[in-house]
Design a protein around this motif. Structure first.
Motif, PDB file in Angstrom:
ATOM      1  N   ARG A 245     107.850 -33.400 150.091  1.00 32.74           N
ATOM      2  CA  ARG A 245     108.530 -32.268 149.783  1.00 32.74           C
ATOM      3  C   ARG A 245     108.147 -30.902 150.313  1.00 32.74           C
ATOM      4  NH1 ARG A 245     108.887 -35.223 144.755  1.00 32.74           N
ATOM      5  NH2 ARG A 245     107.085 -33.820 144.005  1.00 32.74           N
ATOM      6  N   SER A 246     107.072 -30.902 151.197  1.00 33.63           N
ATOM      7  CA  SER A 246     106.434 -29.552 151.508  1.00 33.63           C
ATOM      8  C   SER A 246     106.669 -29.511 152.864  1.00 33.63           C
ATOM      9  CB  SER A 246     104.695 -29.928 151.509  1.00 33.63           C
ATOM     10  OG  SER A 246     104.327 -30.763 152.638  1.00 33.63           O
ATOM     11  N   ALA A 247     107.074 -28.157 153.096  1.00 33.05           N
ATOM     12  CA  ALA A 247     107.353 -27.665 154.572  1.00 33.05           C
ATOM     13  C   ALA A 247     106.516 -28.025 155.579  1.00 33.05           C
ATOM     14  CB  ALA A 247     107.977 -26.138 154.553  1.00 33.05           C
ATOM     15  N   SER A 248     105.036 -27.733 155.128  1.00 32.36           N
ATOM     16  CA  SER A 248     103.882 -27.972 156.021  1.00 32.36           C
ATOM     17  C   SER A 248     103.989 -29.109 156.653  1.00 32.36           C
ATOM     18  CB  SER A 248     102.468 -27.938 155.196  1.00 32.36           C
ATOM     19  OG  SER A 248     102.557 -26.592 154.896  1.00 32.36           O
ATOM     20  N   TYR A 249     104.360 -30.314 155.955  1.00 34.13           N
ATOM     21  CA  TYR A 249     104.114 -31.628 156.490  1.00 34.13           C
ATOM     22  C   TYR A 249     105.281 -31.796 157.569  1.00 34.13           C
ATOM     23  CZ  TYR A 249     103.969 -36.763 157.109  1.00 34.13           C
ATOM     24  OH  TYR A 249     103.980 -38.091 157.497  1.00 34.13           O
ATOM     25  N   TYR A 250     106.354 -31.146 157.554  1.00 31.83           N
ATOM     26  CA  TYR A 250     107.481 -31.445 158.335  1.00 31.83           C
ATOM     27  C   TYR A 250     107.183 -30.817 159.622  1.00 31.83           C
ATOM     28  CZ  TYR A 250     109.884 -33.975 154.898  1.00 31.83           C
ATOM     29  OH  TYR A 250     110.302 -35.185 154.108  1.00 31.83           O
ATOM     30  N   GLN A 251     106.571 -29.560 159.620  1.00 33.22           N
ATOM     31  CA  GLN A 251     105.860 -28.787 160.600  1.00 33.22           C
ATOM     32  C   GLN A 251     104.949 -29.487 161.415  1.00 33.22           C
ATOM     33  OE1 GLN A 251     105.385 -24.457 158.517  1.00 33.22           O
ATOM     34  NE2 GLN A 251     104.865 -24.414 160.594  1.00 33.22           N
ATOM     35  N   TYR A 252     104.034 -30.188 160.567  1.00 27.37           N
ATOM     36  CA  TYR A 252     103.040 -30.931 161.214  1.00 27.37           C
ATOM     37  C   TYR A 252     103.734 -32.238 162.033  1.00 27.37           C
ATOM     38  CZ  TYR A 252      99.280 -34.406 161.404  1.00 27.37           C
ATOM     39  OH  TYR A 252      98.062 -35.226 161.825  1.00 27.37           O
ATOM     40  N   ILE A 253     104.426 -32.959 161.460  1.00 21.55           N
ATOM     41  CA  ILE A 253     105.253 -34.117 162.125  1.00 21.55           C
ATOM     42  C   ILE A 253     106.147 -33.662 163.301  1.00 21.55           C
ATOM     43  CG2 ILE A 253     104.839 -35.575 160.277  1.00 21.55           C
ATOM     44  CD1 ILE A 253     107.908 -35.585 159.611  1.00 21.55           C
ATOM     45  N   SER A 254     106.560 -32.503 163.233  1.00 18.72           N
ATOM     46  CA  SER A 254     107.618 -32.026 164.108  1.00 18.72           C
ATOM     47  C   SER A 254     107.022 -31.435 165.448  1.00 18.72           C
ATOM     48  CB  SER A 254     108.412 -30.926 163.787  1.00 18.72           C
ATOM     49  OG  SER A 254     109.345 -31.151 162.643  1.00 18.72           O
ATOM     50  N   ALA A 255     105.571 -31.061 165.306  1.00 19.74           N
ATOM     51  CA  ALA A 255     104.905 -30.488 166.249  1.00 19.74           C
ATOM     52  C   ALA A 255     104.412 -31.602 167.105  1.00 19.74           C
ATOM     53  CB  ALA A 255     103.533 -29.771 165.769  1.00 19.74           C
ATOM     54  N   PHE A 256     103.908 -32.713 166.247  1.00 14.74           N
ATOM     55  CA  PHE A 256     103.494 -33.873 167.056  1.00 14.74           C
ATOM     56  C   PHE A 256     104.536 -34.615 167.928  1.00 14.74           C
ATOM     57  CE2 PHE A 256     102.276 -38.585 166.802  1.00 14.74           C
ATOM     58  CZ  PHE A 256     101.427 -38.424 167.720  1.00 14.74           C
ATOM     59  N   GLY A 257     105.689 -34.732 167.229  1.00 18.64           N
ATOM     60  CA  GLY A 257     106.943 -35.482 167.603  1.00 18.64           C
ATOM     61  C   GLY A 257     107.340 -34.889 169.005  1.00 18.64           C
ATOM     62  N   LEU A 258     107.458 -33.573 169.139  1.00 24.52           N
ATOM     63  CA  LEU A 258     107.843 -32.800 170.457  1.00 24.52           C
ATOM     64  C   LEU A 258     106.580 -33.061 171.322  1.00 24.52           C
ATOM     65  CD1 LEU A 258     109.099 -29.613 168.815  1.00 24.52           C
ATOM     66  CD2 LEU A 258     110.347 -31.143 169.963  1.00 24.52           C
ATOM     67  N   GLN A 259     105.740 -32.657 171.023  1.00 19.09           N
ATOM     68  CA  GLN A 259     104.350 -33.122 171.985  1.00 19.09           C
ATOM     69  C   GLN A 259     104.623 -34.466 172.593  1.00 19.09           C
ATOM     70  OE1 GLN A 259     101.382 -34.999 171.568  1.00 19.09           O
ATOM     71  NE2 GLN A 259     100.173 -34.388 173.229  1.00 19.09           N
ATOM     72  N   GLN A 260     104.904 -35.544 171.713  1.00 13.97           N
ATOM     73  CA  GLN A 260     104.692 -36.871 172.147  1.00 13.97           C
ATOM     74  C   GLN A 260     105.904 -37.174 173.176  1.00 13.97           C
ATOM     75  OE1 GLN A 260     102.784 -40.007 171.448  1.00 13.97           O
ATOM     76  NE2 GLN A 260     101.563 -38.179 171.435  1.00 13.97           N
ATOM     77  N   MET A 261     107.155 -36.394 173.044  1.00 14.11           N
ATOM     78  CA  MET A 261     108.168 -36.356 173.785  1.00 14.11           C
ATOM     79  C   MET A 261     108.045 -36.436 175.349  1.00 14.11           C
ATOM     80  SD  MET A 261     112.100 -34.839 173.350  1.00 14.11           S
ATOM     81  CE  MET A 261     111.375 -33.099 173.437  1.00 14.11           C
ATOM     82  N   GLY A 262     107.056 -35.350 175.591  1.00 12.30           N
ATOM     83  CA  GLY A 262     106.775 -35.245 176.981  1.00 12.30           C
ATOM     84  C   GLY A 262     105.544 -36.158 177.359  1.00 12.30           C
TER      85      GLY A 262
END
Length: 428
Positions: A245-262
């Motif tokens: 339920r925390s915004a921080s966790y979604y920032q964390y996984i979003s950053a990693f997901g975008l980095q992994q895409m490339g």
């Protein structure tokens, strides 16, 4: 909730080397082998497999890699839950048994349908024997020195470049089929014994994280443990529902997901791409070696820096180094340029994982580390599934790699912003 006590598991000899460092050593070797042959090394098989059974289509081969990413995404949360509940050893052994069989089955394929079916088993094994399981095991054994322990652990993928160069030479001497079959047998011989070294958290063996002595004045009564070996008292301090339920966790996984895409597409196509830039297969393999070895100081330094400084700054610096390396990659025309790419991007990539996992451990602890990491693996798989197919399709259509790789790395700028603005979540 499953409960284990020190008396039921035995106590490791405190006068010996802290067992957590044996966990790190085993994980280092497992990561070296599995990453070298199943992740970085697969780039050497793209062209020969495409030419042998896929009519030259890189997109068809890349789709198999995307199947692996999809399996990892689906299995990630399941594996994360299991490693928190039953520990790493059984999962790793099963993964390496299936993974070795998968390599052999891929070597026997004669058409695309067989290739996809065989690669499914390979992906399943690699998912169960993945860094998720090993990282969780190491994280459970360390707290104060977690960053440096993870830094030593992820030196393994740094040395994996030597395996990539060896794979290129073996394919040249024996062909891709015999090379893949040999890798499968080697996985059984090497990885299964190493997996037997893995253990749950130190409390299950009467020890404390980092090998610290017992707290003065603490009770000597047995400590109630969760199935994963973490103290019940610690596990109750943090709930996975609160984290989700925390915004921080979604920032964390979003950053990693975008980095992994490339990054996912780059890893698969770096050898074929470098060949189109003017390098030979051997030179491209050597560039990958430089890339992985170049990451060694980044991996080690990142762990120590993450223990001393703001982990968000360390992770942002890692992303910036990767962007610098990408510039050298896209402008290279010879081995010297490729080596510049290898050193700069390698350092940046090497810095990423130890600091990222240390940040996760700092924010949300170790009791649910595996489950959170599994969710993260699942969400990041979305970009990792699409990007290799996109790059393969682009090459099949336009006969060049630079444009799609550049497009996939543009979101890295957003990754930097997301990481720098993460805040410690308010957990209930």
């Amino acid at each position: 909730m499953a409960v284990e006590t020190r008396s039921s598991l035995g106590i490791l000899n405190p006068r010996r080397v802290f067992y957590g460092w044996w966990i790190v050593l085993s994980g280092f070797l497992l990561m070296l082998f599995s990453t070298g042959v199943g992740f970085y090394g697969f780039s050497a098989f793209v062209n020969p497999i495409a030419d042998s059974i896929a009519g030259g289509s890189r997109a068809i081969v890349a789709t198999a890699v995307s199947i692996q990413r999809a399996e990892s995404g689906i299995l990630g949360p399941i594996m994360g839950f299991l490693v928190d509940r039953v520990g790493p050893r059984i999962i790793l052994i099963g993964g390496f048994v299936i993974g070795g069989l998968g390599f052999i089955l891929v070597a026997l394929t004669q058409n695309v349908v067989q290739f996809y079916a065989a690669y499914f088993f390979l992906a399943l094994g690699l998912g169960a024997g993945s860094f998720l399981i090993v990282s969780t095991a190491v994280t459970n054994w360390f707290s104060r020195m977690r960053g440096r322990a993870l830094g030593f652990l992820f030196l393994g993928p740094g040395f994996a470049g030597f395996l990539v160069l060896g794979i290129v030479q073996l394919i040249d001497m024996f062909g891709w089929r015999y090379t893949l079959a040999g890798i499968g047998v080697a996985m059984w011989i090497i990885c299964i014994p190493l997996a037997l070294i893995m253990r749950r958290a130190p409390e299950a063996y009467g020890q404390r994280p980092d090998g610290d002595p017992p707290v003065e004045g603490s009770s000597s009564a047995p400590v109630a443990l969760t199935g994963g070996g973490v103290p019940v008292s610690e596990a109750s301090l943090i709930g996975i529902g609160s984290v989700l339920r925390s915004a921080s966790y979604y920032q964390y996984i979003s950053a990693f997901g975008l980095q992994q895409m490339g990054f996912s597409a780059l890893v698969i196509f770096q050898i074929p791409a470098l060949q189109t830039f003017g390098l030979s297969a051997t030179e491209a393999g050597f560039a990958v070696l430089i890339w992985t070895v170049g990451g060694l100081p980044g991996r080690l330094a990142s762990g120590f820096l993450a223990d001393k400084f703001d982990k968000r700054l360390v992770l942002a610096a890692a992303f910036i180094m990767q962007l610098i390396g990408l510039f050298f990659f896209l402008t290279t025309t010879n081995l010297s340029g490729a080596m510049l790419y290898g050193v700069t991007h390698g350092i940046g990539w090497g810095m990423t994982t130890p600091s990222r996992l240390a940040l996760q451990g700092e924010l949300w602890g170790r009791a649910i580390f595996g489950r959170l990491m599994g969710i993260q693996t699942g969400t990041s798989a979305i970009g990792s599934i699409i990007s290799p197919i996109f790059v393969g399709w682009w090459f099949d259509t336009f006969d060049e790699y630079k444009t799609p790789i550049l497009l996939l790395f543009l979101p890295m700028f957003l990754c930097i912003v997301l990481v720098l603005t993460i805040r410690r979540p308010q957990l209930g």
